[in-house]
Write an enzyme that holds these catalytic residues in place. Structure first.
Site, PDB file in Angstrom:
ATOM      1  CG  ASP A 228       6.339   1.595  15.295  1.00  0.00           C
ATOM      2  OD1 ASP A 228       5.941   1.820  14.148  1.00  0.00           O
ATOM      3  OD2 ASP A 228       5.640   1.021  16.153  1.00  0.00           O
TER       4      ASP A 228
ATOM      5  CG  HIS B  28       4.168  -0.599  12.075  1.00  0.00           C
ATOM      6  ND1 HIS B  28       4.032   0.085  13.264  1.00  0.00           N
ATOM      7  CD2 HIS B  28       3.104  -1.424  11.997  1.00  0.00           C
ATOM      8  CE1 HIS B  28       2.928  -0.327  13.876  1.00  0.00           C
ATOM      9  NE2 HIS B  28       2.351  -1.248  13.131  1.00  0.00           N
TER      10      HIS B  28
HETATM   11 BR1  BUP Z   1      -1.181  -6.524   0.446  1.00  0.00          BR
HETATM   12  C1  BUP Z   1      -0.216  -5.153  -0.355  1.00  0.00           C
HETATM   13  N1  BUP Z   1       0.885  -4.358  -2.276  1.00  0.00           N
HETATM   14  O1  BUP Z   1      -0.177  -6.325  -2.378  1.00  0.00           O
HETATM   15  P1  BUP Z   1      -1.508  -0.735   5.271  1.00  0.00           P
HETATM   16  C2  BUP Z   1       0.172  -4.034   0.302  1.00  0.00           C
HETATM   17  N2  BUP Z   1       0.929  -3.092  -0.321  1.00  0.00           N
HETATM   18  O2  BUP Z   1       1.952  -2.394  -2.245  1.00  0.00           O
HETATM   19  P2  BUP Z   1      -1.238  -3.369   6.569  1.00  0.00           P
HETATM   20  C3  BUP Z   1       1.281  -3.238  -1.639  1.00  0.00           C
HETATM   21  O3  BUP Z   1       1.664  -2.216   1.763  1.00  0.00           O
HETATM   22  P3  BUP Z   1      -1.587  -2.188   9.146  1.00  0.00           P
HETATM   23  C4  BUP Z   1       0.145  -5.337  -1.714  1.00  0.00           C
HETATM   24  O4  BUP Z   1       0.256  -0.054  -0.663  1.00  0.00           O
HETATM   25  C5  BUP Z   1       0.572  -0.125   1.752  1.00  0.00           C
HETATM   26  O5  BUP Z   1       1.500   0.878   1.496  1.00  0.00           O
HETATM   27  C6  BUP Z   1       0.236  -0.867   0.467  1.00  0.00           C
HETATM   28  O6  BUP Z   1      -0.075  -0.915   4.621  1.00  0.00           O
HETATM   29  C7  BUP Z   1       1.354  -1.893   0.410  1.00  0.00           C
HETATM   30  O7  BUP Z   1      -1.949  -2.162   5.764  1.00  0.00           O
HETATM   31  C8  BUP Z   1       1.216  -1.194   2.631  1.00  0.00           C
HETATM   32  O8  BUP Z   1      -2.479  -0.342   4.260  1.00  0.00           O
HETATM   33  C9  BUP Z   1       0.225  -1.811   3.598  1.00  0.00           C
HETATM   34  O9  BUP Z   1      -1.342   0.211   6.396  1.00  0.00           O
HETATM   35  O10 BUP Z   1      -0.823  -2.795   7.905  1.00  0.00           O
HETATM   36  O11 BUP Z   1      -0.014  -3.813   5.928  1.00  0.00           O
HETATM   37  O12 BUP Z   1      -2.265  -4.387   6.744  1.00  0.00           O
HETATM   38  O13 BUP Z   1      -3.054  -2.377   8.991  1.00  0.00           O
HETATM   39  O14 BUP Z   1      -0.998  -2.926  10.278  1.00  0.00           O
HETATM   40  O15 BUP Z   1      -1.212  -0.738   9.109  1.00  0.00           O
END
Ligand code: BUP
Length: 453
Positions: A115, A18
């Site tokens: 949000d 988020h």
């Molecule tokens: Br793990 C990880 N490095 O090692 P998502 C995540 N990220 O930069 P989430 C890193 O966190 P939901 C790591 O690039 C992305 O921008 C990644 O968001 C970064 O998944 C963010 O992909 C993660 O939307 O949240 O965190 O599981 O599924 O709840 O949206």
């Protein structure tokens, strides 16, 4: 430079999934000379969030921070044990405390962007203050369609799919299980918030036509629900300069690998796999025969990560993996990894930010959704041509997917010339969207137009 730039406050909820798009939107708004105020909540649930906010605020000293203090939450009054969900609920219950904070901002706000989980608690704050209310929807346009349509779906939830006008039906098996569990916190929030979507002034989303033509067309064409407010698809958001972390060793290792030869594996910031499944993945990676860069998470919240890789994976597996790949505990700089020429595929949980980042770099995805909106996002991955996913793998903890199957599917993704070509096509569309005259700029201008009046 605009003579009276709009003043916009951003109010993200908990979790990197988020927070990340909110801070990327904030950077975009600053770039377009908006005055930005960021509402922050301390302490954050994860360390990743507090590092991210600090980096952002140091990179953008012109952004003001307003700290929002939460009322204590009695966990026995909430039907969830997930620390992120508990935080969502605490924020919802404390939202009325925002009123004096927002009222005291100068110059007065042109908009508050918050949000999706805060709709029904924030609108009663913004309305009396005459502050226009926008959400940044942090998932796909397909998920937004389902969220907006939810009141109709819930009125007859026995259907075996959600038949949303203008959209390929969403099978029941792709719907977040907690939404089908009456009285779960997630179901209660969505039940309360989704009918209030028409009360918003607008919805901002990190998506673009080249990834989600069908859903964006249905939403914009008024097919999904009556009274949907204006939609501003300002994606794709790629990782920004301020996010750069320390990843020298990983980049050095990637530099030594042939182009397109490495599979990157990450299940996002809040999925802790069972030990059993984690070890099957490790063995599956070895069986695939490809080099890998794998982010292992053992706990839902990074603050609780205590055990090292040796304990999580076991000594034997660690030995077998020697020389075949790189395993990193908890966190890497994903933006830097995905843009590296050596990375040829991404085994992803299909969190929406990860999907858009893969699209931005044209990296094919093998989707392995774990929770929540991730199967709906995986459907987008497949429909857009960005990747594939294996429906029978089910939700996390339903089954343990075996190493042979994992290895085989990785080989299928990494070896597919067709997927590579299609993913490159999505990348081209992503780049087109942010070029001069592209959809991102056009939709941002529409948004600024609204904020001017
Ligand atoms: Br793990 C990880 N490095 O090692 P998502 C995540 N990220 O930069 P989430 C890193 O966190 P939901 C790591 O690039 C992305 O921008 C990644 O968001 C970064 O998944 C963010 O992909 C993660 O939307 O949240 O965190 O599981 O599924 O709840 O949206």
């Amino acid at each position: 430079l605009q003579p009276h730039p709009p003043h916009v406050a951003l109010f993200p909820s908990a979790g990197m999934g988020h927070l990340t798009p909110f801070l990327r939107l904030a950077a975009l708004l600053v770039h377009h000379h908006c005055r930005v105020t960021l509402v922050t909540t301390h302490p954050t649930v994860s360390l990743a969030e507090s590092h991210f906010v600090s980096r952002f605020l140091s990179a953008f000293p012109q952004v003001s921070e307003v700290q929002f203090h939460l009322l204590p939450l009695d966990p026995s009054t909430v039907n969830s044990a997930d620390p992120f969900w508990l935080r969502f609920e605490a924020m919802r219950r404390s939202a009325h405390l925002l009123s004096p904070l927002l009222a005291s901002l100068s110059p007065p706000l042109h908009a508050l962007v918050f949000d999706v989980t805060l709709i029904s608690s924030v609108i009663p704050v913004t309305q009396p203050l005459h502050i226009p209310s926008y959400i940044l929807f942090t998932s796909s346009a397909r998920m937004l369609s389902f969220f907006s349509y939810f009141p109709t779906f819930a009125s007859n939830a026995t259907h075996d799919s959600a038949q949303i006008p203008g959209l390929t039906p969403i099978p029941r098996s792709s719907i977040p299980p907690l939404l089908l569990t009456s009285d779960s916190l997630f179901a209660n929030i969505v039940k309360e918030d989704s009918p209030k979507v028409p009360n918003l002034n607008g919805i901002v989303i990190n998506s673009f036509e080249g990834l989600e033509a069908e859903s964006l067309e249905a939403l914009n064409g008024g097919k999904v629900i009556q009274g949907l407010p204006s939609l501003f698809a300002v994606g794709p958001f790629a990782a920004c300069e301020f996010e750069r972390g320390e990843c020298g060793d990983q980049l050095k290792w990637l530099d030594e690998q042939p182009t397109g030869s490495v599979v990157y594996v990450s299940f996002g910031s809040r999925t802790a796999m069972s030990r059993n499944q984690t070890r099957e993945i490790g063995n599956g990676l070895i069986k695939s025969g490809y080099r890998f860069l794998w982010v292992v998470k053992d706990k839902k919240v990074d603050k609780e990560e205590e055990e090292g890789l040796d304990e999580v994976l076991g000594h034997e597996l660690m030995e077998h993996m020697q020389g075949k790949g790189l395993v990193v505990k908890n966190w890497v700089d994903q933006g830097e990894i995905l843009r590296h020429r050596a990375v040829g595929g991404f085994v992803s949980h299909c969190g929406w930010n990860s999907v858009v980042e893969a699209a931005w770099h044209g990296v094919p995805i093998l989707g392995w959704p774990q929770h929540g909106d991730q199967k709906i996002n995986a459907e987008v991955v497949e429909m857009s041509g960005l990747g594939m996913w294996v429906r029978r793998w089910g939700w996390a903890e339903q089954v343990v997917v075996k190493r042979e199957e994992i290895g085989e599917r990785i080989r299928e993704m990494m070896g597919s010339e067709l997927l590579r070509r299609k993913a490159a096509g999505v990348k081209e569309e992503a780049r087109k969207a942010v070029r001069d005259g592209g959809s991102c700029g056009i939709n941002l201008m529409r948004l600024f137009q609204e904020w001017k009046t």
